[in-house]
Enzyme design. Structure first.
Site: not given
Ligand code: BV8
Length: 244
Positions: A111, A179
């Site tokens: 990303h 994640t």
């Molecule tokens: C794409 C950079 C296609 C930004 C990020 C419907 C269904 C399926 C998919 C989609 C849909 N609608 C839209 C989509 C696609 C979309 C998507 O998935 N949306 C989701 C919301 C449904 N995806 C995209 O758009 C991707 N691109 O699909 O392109 C395409 C095809 C052809 C041509 C062009 C395009 C791009 C997605 C990337 C977005 N950018 N980040 C930035 O950082 O500023 S996303 C961002 O959130 C992160 O990078 C990461 O990927 C994502 C999830 O975050 P996590 O890292 O998991 O963090 P989170 O807070 O959610 O969770 C943390 C976890 O850690 C928790 O579970 C917690 O319990 C745990 N934790 C906390 N503390 C600890 C711990 N674990 C262990 N120890 C600890 N101490």
């Protein structure tokens, strides 16, 4: 889980691996991300609509990098990178630089990175530290105000997907660390790995949305669970590689 015979490993990390270093995760209790709604700062539309807000958001996160350190999970993954005799690829969703600062080498940022910039005038990418703002000049073509964070926003294609797919198809073990399994295509990597015959392990503070797809799920803080897992893996028998 029996790790004997494992040769090729793919590890996916998310914001949870950097949480103990003091960096915010995306989906905190208030659902806001550093005070912003994701759709207001993490899409190309948001950047077109309000570039100042998006730059302010990323400038603040880039500045924060200088105040945090890698934690025990980053260090354990770097130790594994250095000592693992088979193939290993660490795919991070994170845009911080804590994996590289801990010493990981076989690493890719699917990303993008806070420490990278992208000039929309000449399409060059280059390192960036400090604030970017709307008026920055490109070191390559000199254009002002055409530089954006080199970050993959929602709706944009993640980087190095072919390389990731190839590694998943060859993997004997896929491990997801810190994640939520909320964002694709990263959240689907476990399915590809399983389909191609890999064992799958999740390490997370609590079971993620995709926990049911993993052979094993270890809950706890990455700073504690990851070092223990790396020790276990490095002590396992590597003599008889799994026949693929
Ligand atoms: C794409 C950079 C296609 C930004 C990020 C419907 C269904 C399926 C998919 C989609 C849909 N609608 C839209 C989509 C696609 C979309 C998507 O998935 N949306 C989701 C919301 C449904 N995806 C995209 O758009 C991707 N691109 O699909 O392109 C395409 C095809 C052809 C041509 C062009 C395009 C791009 C997605 C990337 C977005 N950018 N980040 C930035 O950082 O500023 S996303 C961002 O959130 C992160 O990078 C990461 O990927 C994502 C999830 O975050 P996590 O890292 O998991 O963090 P989170 O807070 O959610 O969770 C943390 C976890 O850690 C928790 O579970 C917690 O319990 C745990 N934790 C906390 N503390 C600890 C711990 N674990 C262990 N120890 C600890 N101490």
């Amino acid at each position: 889980m029996d790790f004997s015979g494992i040769r090729n490993i793919v590890i996916l990390t998310g914001a949870g691996v950097s949480a103990e270093s003091g960096l915010a995760t995306f989906r905190g209790p208030d659902g806001l991300w550093e005070g912003h709604r994701v759709e207001d700062v993490c899409t190309p539309e948001a950047y077109r609509r309000d570039p100042a807000l998006v730059h302010q958001f990323y400038d603040a996160r880039r500045e924060k990098l200088g105040t945090v350190q890698p934690n025990a999970a980053h260090e354990a993954l770097a130790r594994l990178d250095a000592e693992w005799p088979g193939e290993l690829l660490l795919v991070t969703q994170n845009v911080d630089d804590l994996h590289e600062r801990a010493g990981s080498k076989r690493l890719l940022h699917m990303h993008g990175e806070l420490t990278s910039a992208w000039c929309l005038a000449c399409d060059e990418r280059f390192g960036w530290s400090g604030p970017m703002g709307e008026e920055a000049s490109c070191p390559s073509c000199g254009e002002r105000g055409r530089i954006r964070p080199d970050i993959v926003w929602f709706g944009e294609m993640p980087y190095e997907m072919e390389r990731i797919e190839e590694a998943l198809q060859r993997a004997d073990l896929f491990v997801s660390v810190g994640t939520s399994g909320a964002v694709y295509p990263a959240a689907g990597f476990v399915q590809t790995a399983r389909y191609c015959g890999a064992k799958t392990l999740e390490i997370n503070l609590e079971p993620s949305l995709g926990s049911y797809m993993f052979d094993e799920s270890r809950t706890g803080r990455a700073g504690e669970v990851v070092p223990a897992w790396v020790d276990e893996l490095l002590q396992s028998d590597q003599s008889s590689p799994i026949s693929r």
